[in-house]
Design a protein around this motif. Structure first.
Motif, PDB file in Angstrom:
ATOM      1  N   ILE A 146      79.669 -65.798 -18.152  1.00  0.00           N
ATOM      2  CA  ILE A 146      80.077 -64.421 -18.442  1.00  0.00           C
ATOM      3  C   ILE A 146      80.180 -63.636 -17.136  1.00  0.00           C
ATOM      4  O   ILE A 146      81.184 -62.965 -16.865  1.00  0.00           O
ATOM      5  N   SER A 147      79.125 -63.739 -16.327  1.00  0.00           N
ATOM      6  CA  SER A 147      79.043 -62.990 -15.064  1.00  0.00           C
ATOM      7  C   SER A 147      80.227 -63.294 -14.160  1.00  0.00           C
ATOM      8  O   SER A 147      80.873 -62.394 -13.611  1.00  0.00           O
ATOM      9  N   GLU A 164      73.333 -53.504  -8.945  1.00  0.00           N
ATOM     10  CA  GLU A 164      71.977 -53.006  -9.232  1.00  0.00           C
ATOM     11  C   GLU A 164      71.697 -52.814 -10.720  1.00  0.00           C
ATOM     12  O   GLU A 164      70.534 -52.765 -11.127  1.00  0.00           O
ATOM     13  N   PHE A 165      72.740 -52.682 -11.530  1.00  0.00           N
ATOM     14  CA  PHE A 165      72.560 -52.416 -12.958  1.00  0.00           C
ATOM     15  C   PHE A 165      73.299 -53.468 -13.761  1.00  0.00           C
ATOM     16  O   PHE A 165      74.478 -53.747 -13.493  1.00  0.00           O
ATOM     17  N   ILE A 166      72.619 -54.050 -14.734  1.00  0.00           N
ATOM     18  CA  ILE A 166      73.145 -55.228 -15.420  1.00  0.00           C
ATOM     19  C   ILE A 166      72.910 -55.125 -16.926  1.00  0.00           C
ATOM     20  O   ILE A 166      72.206 -54.227 -17.395  1.00  0.00           O
ATOM     21  N   GLY A 167      73.485 -56.060 -17.662  1.00  0.00           N
ATOM     22  CA  GLY A 167      73.246 -56.149 -19.093  1.00  0.00           C
ATOM     23  C   GLY A 167      71.919 -56.831 -19.383  1.00  0.00           C
ATOM     24  O   GLY A 167      71.203 -57.278 -18.483  1.00  0.00           O
ATOM     25  N   HIS A 168      71.624 -56.964 -20.679  1.00  0.00           N
ATOM     26  CA  HIS A 168      70.277 -57.407 -21.071  1.00  0.00           C
ATOM     27  C   HIS A 168      70.260 -57.830 -22.534  1.00  0.00           C
ATOM     28  O   HIS A 168      71.166 -57.488 -23.306  1.00  0.00           O
ATOM     29  N   GLY A 169      69.203 -58.539 -22.900  1.00  0.00           N
ATOM     30  CA  GLY A 169      68.949 -58.769 -24.304  1.00  0.00           C
ATOM     31  C   GLY A 169      68.547 -57.474 -24.983  1.00  0.00           C
ATOM     32  O   GLY A 169      68.109 -56.524 -24.328  1.00  0.00           O
ATOM     33  N   ILE A 170      68.690 -57.426 -26.306  1.00  0.00           N
ATOM     34  CA  ILE A 170      68.346 -56.223 -27.061  1.00  0.00           C
ATOM     35  C   ILE A 170      67.975 -56.629 -28.484  1.00  0.00           C
ATOM     36  O   ILE A 170      68.436 -57.656 -28.984  1.00  0.00           O
ATOM     37  N   GLN A 179      68.430 -61.298 -18.725  1.00  0.00           N
ATOM     38  CA  GLN A 179      69.238 -60.400 -17.918  1.00  0.00           C
ATOM     39  C   GLN A 179      70.672 -60.924 -17.885  1.00  0.00           C
ATOM     40  O   GLN A 179      70.902 -62.125 -17.878  1.00  0.00           O
ATOM     41  N   VAL A 180      71.635 -59.987 -17.866  1.00  0.00           N
ATOM     42  CA  VAL A 180      73.054 -60.366 -17.902  1.00  0.00           C
ATOM     43  C   VAL A 180      73.780 -59.687 -16.737  1.00  0.00           C
ATOM     44  O   VAL A 180      74.335 -58.588 -16.881  1.00  0.00           O
ATOM     45  N   PRO A 181      73.790 -60.313 -15.547  1.00  0.00           N
ATOM     46  CA  PRO A 181      74.544 -59.747 -14.425  1.00  0.00           C
ATOM     47  C   PRO A 181      76.055 -59.832 -14.692  1.00  0.00           C
ATOM     48  O   PRO A 181      76.510 -60.611 -15.537  1.00  0.00           O
ATOM     49  N   HIS A 182      76.809 -59.055 -13.937  1.00  0.00           N
ATOM     50  CA  HIS A 182      78.268 -59.075 -14.072  1.00  0.00           C
ATOM     51  C   HIS A 182      78.919 -59.656 -12.821  1.00  0.00           C
ATOM     52  O   HIS A 182      80.096 -59.409 -12.544  1.00  0.00           O
TER      53      HIS A 182
END
Length: 248
Positions: A146-147, A164-170, A179-182
């Motif tokens: 994905i990243s 510095e700001f990324i996606g995540h589980g929820i 953690q979901v970096p882009h």
């Protein structure tokens, strides 16, 4: 630790996502020169309340608002306030809806009036990059797939990807593993499994990817003052492919 959700739990999150998506659809109608980000925030909180939900962001680590409102060079976590949107601005409204303890998270960037071709390109590519990432959110792939898809596409379009700001589980919490970096190489990171629920939320800049933090400790801006945009969905990983829980 990554928690897998049952189909029933994903359905709970989908209901939260439906409220969130409906709120964004209404906000889209409100976006115009002259409206303040505070007015948008107050509308979003009232909309959630009317639909039996609450804003998960409000009170999170002392945060005082139902939404984040990030204008122009603000990457994320901008405070809603008395600033009146102007023709040519871009604004990102980010919110997390809590419905009966289950969460959904989605940010959307909006053009205010007539924006420059450069700003429109930023909006278009950022939105497209989100869906490039979602396409690879399938069982058996890795987070890095994905990243990498997002980074390759965005940089190919001449834009930079915020690190510095990324996606995540929820799920029942706003920020869970993974953690979901882009950005980053493919074929790395946790393998995607049925029942995972994640956010994919690329933040792209016209200039440098580097950021700086305002003195309020929340508001993140581009280091060079260039425009930034963000689009985010909450995604369930299923045997039948990715399901967008916050689809508009």
């Amino acid at each position: 630790m990554i928690t897998l959700k049952t189909k029933e739990q994903i359905e709970y999150m989908k209901k939260a996502g439906e409220i969130l998506a409906a709120c964004h659809r209404e906000i889209a109608k409100m976006i115009r020169p002259g409206i303040t980000t505070q007015e948008i925030d107050q509308f979003a909180e009232a909309f959630m309340k009317k639909n039996g939900a609450t804003p998960e962001q409000k009170g999170y680590n002392g945060y005082q608002y139902a939404t984040c409102a990030s204008v122009n060079d603000v990457i994320c976590h901008g405070f809603p306030g008395k600033y009146a949107l102007k023709d040519g601005d871009i604004v990102t409204i980010d919110m997390v809806v809590n419905l009966n303890g289950w969460l959904a998270d989605s940010a959307w960037s909006y053009a205010v009036g007539e924006v420059t071709p450069e700003a429109q390109h930023l909006l278009d590519v950022t939105k497209n990059s989100l869906y490039k990432g979602i396409e690879l959110a399938v069982v058996g792939n890795r987070i890095g797939d994905i990243s990498n898809a997002i980074q390759v596409y965005a940089e190919g379009e001449g834009l930079s990807v915020v690190r510095e700001f990324i996606g995540h589980g929820i799920g029942e919490k706003m920020h869970e593993e993974p953690q979901v970096p882009h950005y980053g190489p493919p074929h790395r990171g946790p393998r995607l499994k049925e029942g995972m629920v994640i956010t994919i939320e690329p933040m792209l800049n016209i200039g440098t990817f580097r950021s700086k933090l305002d003195s309020d400790g929340w508001t993140a801006r581009t280091l060079d003052g260039s425009l930034s945009a963000q689009y985010e969905h909450t995604i369930a990983i299923t045997a039948d492919g990715p399901v967008i829980l916050t689809a508009q």
